[in-house]
Design a protein around this motif. Structure first.
Motif, PDB file in Angstrom:
ATOM      1  N   TYR A  40     -24.505 -16.729  -9.280  1.00 20.84           N
ATOM      2  CA  TYR A  40     -25.284 -17.729  -9.289  1.00 20.84           C
ATOM      3  C   TYR A  40     -26.624 -17.596  -8.927  1.00 20.84           C
ATOM      4  O   TYR A  40     -26.784 -16.514  -8.399  1.00 20.84           O
ATOM      5  CB  TYR A  40     -24.606 -18.932  -8.258  1.00 20.84           C
ATOM      6  N   GLU A  76     -26.932 -22.959  -9.232  1.00 21.05           N
ATOM      7  CA  GLU A  76     -26.426 -22.974 -10.701  1.00 21.05           C
ATOM      8  C   GLU A  76     -25.830 -21.824 -11.214  1.00 21.05           C
ATOM      9  O   GLU A  76     -26.195 -20.543 -10.414  1.00 21.05           O
ATOM     10  CB  GLU A  76     -27.842 -23.467 -11.376  1.00 21.05           C
ATOM     11  N   PHE A 102     -24.656 -27.616 -12.067  1.00 19.87           N
ATOM     12  CA  PHE A 102     -25.513 -27.070 -10.794  1.00 19.87           C
ATOM     13  C   PHE A 102     -25.475 -28.163  -9.651  1.00 19.87           C
ATOM     14  O   PHE A 102     -24.794 -29.204  -9.863  1.00 19.87           O
ATOM     15  CB  PHE A 102     -27.073 -27.330 -11.482  1.00 19.87           C
ATOM     16  N   ASN A 155     -30.909 -25.806  -4.386  1.00 14.23           N
ATOM     17  CA  ASN A 155     -29.945 -25.792  -5.330  1.00 14.23           C
ATOM     18  C   ASN A 155     -29.331 -24.638  -5.860  1.00 14.23           C
ATOM     19  O   ASN A 155     -29.598 -23.676  -5.336  1.00 14.23           O
ATOM     20  CB  ASN A 155     -30.710 -26.716  -6.684  1.00 14.23           C
ATOM     21  N   ASP A 168     -34.184 -23.216 -16.285  1.00 12.25           N
ATOM     22  CA  ASP A 168     -33.224 -23.401 -15.268  1.00 12.25           C
ATOM     23  C   ASP A 168     -33.577 -24.524 -14.102  1.00 12.25           C
ATOM     24  O   ASP A 168     -34.741 -24.886 -14.149  1.00 12.25           O
ATOM     25  CB  ASP A 168     -32.628 -22.188 -14.759  1.00 12.25           C
TER      26      ASP A 168
END
Length: 164
Positions: free
Chosen positions: A67, A140, A116, A138, A33
């Motif tokens: 997320y 995702e 993402f 970040n 990931d």
């Protein structure tokens, strides 16, 4: 807390903060990931002798909102890596996922879904050892880019769907 426990905690923190040379920079892939790839990049490019942020977890799961978030504040050693190198790594991962970057968002080419988001910046300050202070952030999806929770969250964080 006993002196033995305090000494043990200090030894763990010191050891964790001094071992960035044992890490190698990640390569673009789709099996890890984005948070894991980002964490590998941070570990491989960390500068300085003592970085107490090394023991603070940066990856957080938000199951209700669908997320994973990763955020890290660290001292980047520019001889080991750069902001541009991280941006290129994220662009390679995005391309492997059949996406393209639009702003901070990697967006699928076929369905215009947010795959993402990734940002990296330097805030203009330097760390104690002289390395530049750098921040990665970040987000995702936990499960799928089509999950309704993820789509709502992505829009709340600035992703804009194309109007057809």
């Amino acid at each position: 807390m006993s002196k033995t426990k305090i000494l043990f905690v200090f030894a763990c923190v010191f050891t964790a903060s001094c071992i960035s040379d044992l890490y190698s920079k990640p390569t673009a892939n789709t099996s890890d990931d984005i948070s894991t790839i980002s964490e590998q990049f941070v570990k491989a490019t960390r500068g300085g002798v003592l970085d107490v942020t090394a023991v603070i977890p940066g990856k957080i799961y938000h199951p209700r909102d669908g997320y994973i978030s990763y955020e890290r504040f660290w001292c980047i050693d520019e001889e080991k890596g750069s902001v541009e190198e991280y941006i290129e790594l994220m662009a390679q991962v995005c391309k492997l996922k059949d996406g393209v970057f639009k702003g901070e968002w990697c967006v699928s080419l076929n369905h215009h879904l947010p795959l993402f988001s990734a940002t990296i910046e330097q805030n203009g300050t330097t760390c104690t050892g002289g390395d530049l202070t750098t921040i990665i952030h970040n987000r995702e999806p936990i499960s799928s880019a089509t999950a309704s929770e993820w789509l709502i969250t992505a829009e709340a964080f600035g992703f804009e769907r194309e109007v057809k």
